[in-house]
Design a protein around this motif. Structure first.
Motif, short mmCIF file in Angstrom:
data_model
loop_
_atom_site.label_atom_id
_atom_site.label_comp_id
_atom_site.label_asym_id
_atom_site.label_seq_id
_atom_site.Cartn_x
_atom_site.Cartn_y
_atom_site.Cartn_z
N GLY A 4 -8.65 1.61 9.86
CA GLY A 4 -8.16 2.43 8.77
C GLY A 4 -9.33 3.06 8.04
O GLY A 4 -10.47 2.63 8.16
N VAL A 9 -9.62 -2.89 1.27
CA VAL A 9 -8.29 -3.17 0.73
C VAL A 9 -8.45 -4.12 -0.45
O VAL A 9 -9.44 -4.86 -0.54
N ASN A 47 -2.98 -1.51 -0.84
CA ASN A 47 -3.63 -0.30 -0.37
C ASN A 47 -3.17 0.92 -1.19
O ASN A 47 -3.20 2.04 -0.72
N THR A 48 -2.75 0.71 -2.44
CA THR A 48 -2.22 1.82 -3.24
C THR A 48 -3.30 2.82 -3.62
O THR A 48 -2.98 3.97 -3.90
N SER A 50 -5.36 4.10 -1.67
CA SER A 50 -5.55 4.99 -0.53
C SER A 50 -4.21 5.20 0.16
O SER A 50 -3.97 4.71 1.26
N THR A 51 -3.33 5.93 -0.49
CA THR A 51 -1.96 6.07 0.02
C THR A 51 -1.88 6.96 1.25
O THR A 51 -0.90 6.91 1.98
N SER A 53 -4.04 7.03 3.96
CA SER A 53 -4.44 6.38 5.21
C SER A 53 -3.78 5.02 5.35
O SER A 53 -3.56 4.30 4.39
N GLU A 54 -3.48 4.68 6.62
CA GLU A 54 -2.93 3.37 6.95
C GLU A 54 -4.07 2.41 7.24
O GLU A 54 -5.16 2.81 7.64
N LYS A 55 -3.81 1.12 7.07
CA LYS A 55 -4.79 0.09 7.37
C LYS A 55 -4.17 -0.94 8.29
O LYS A 55 -2.97 -1.21 8.22
N VAL A 56 -4.99 -1.52 9.16
CA VAL A 56 -4.57 -2.63 10.00
C VAL A 56 -5.30 -3.86 9.49
O VAL A 56 -6.54 -3.88 9.43
#
Length: 166
Positions: A4, A9, A47-48, A50-51, A53-56
């Motif tokens: 991500g 995070v 993760n608010t 960085s709305t 991009s997704e994170k794993v």
């Protein structure tokens, strides 16, 4: 964080009483050890900030000293009949087996953690590979354009612009 944008995070850990035990802002990894009490704990990966991009995320919850009340270790003794020498040998075997079991479970936990680190590093490497390829193509395009302009400029220097009359 395995994959991500930014690899960061927020992390919150709350006790059963609602007290904040751990609060990390924008961290890519962390290891926390907490003395526990009876009750339900709440942990949150946030993760608010960085709305887009997704994170794993990979996490592992390790509970040490779970179920060590000693009752299970004493249950086998009621089935054993014989001399004290036999009891001593069985206790030694049980202790060895429990030691091997504990070491194997620790090995599995460490290998799982190392797999998560390897996955994060592989994702970073693939991202860097894509970035290098993109900028290499941009540089190649710029070099082709510059070489075409140079050829045109050199040709225009040697052209005869005078009109010849015959």
């Amino acid at each position: 964080v395995l994959d991500g944008a930014g690899l960061d995070v927020d992390f919150h850990l709350l006790s059963p009483k609602g007290e904040t035990l751990v609060f990390d802002e924008r961290k890519s990894d962390g290891v926390h050890t907490v003395e526990t009490e009876d009750g339900d704990y709440m942990f949150c990966f946030d993760n608010t900030f960085s709305t887009i991009s997704e994170k794993v995320i990979f996490f592992e919850l390790i509970l040490d000293n779970m179920g060590e009340d000693g009752q299970d270790e004493e249950d086998w003794k009621k089935y054993v009949t014989g001399t004290d020498l036999l009891d001593m040998k069985l206790e030694d075997i049980l202790e060895s087996i429990n030691s091997v079991k504990a070491r194997l479970s620790k090995s599995v936990q460490i290998q799982t953690l190392l797999r998560a680190f390897e996955a994060r590093d592989r994702n970073i490497q693939e991202s860097n590979f894509d970035r290098v390829n993109f900028w290499s193509m941009v540089n190649l395009g710029v070099m082709v354009v510059v070489s075409a302009v140079q050829v045109y400029m050199l040709k225009s220097l040697f052209e005869d612009k005078r009109k010849s009359r015959t």
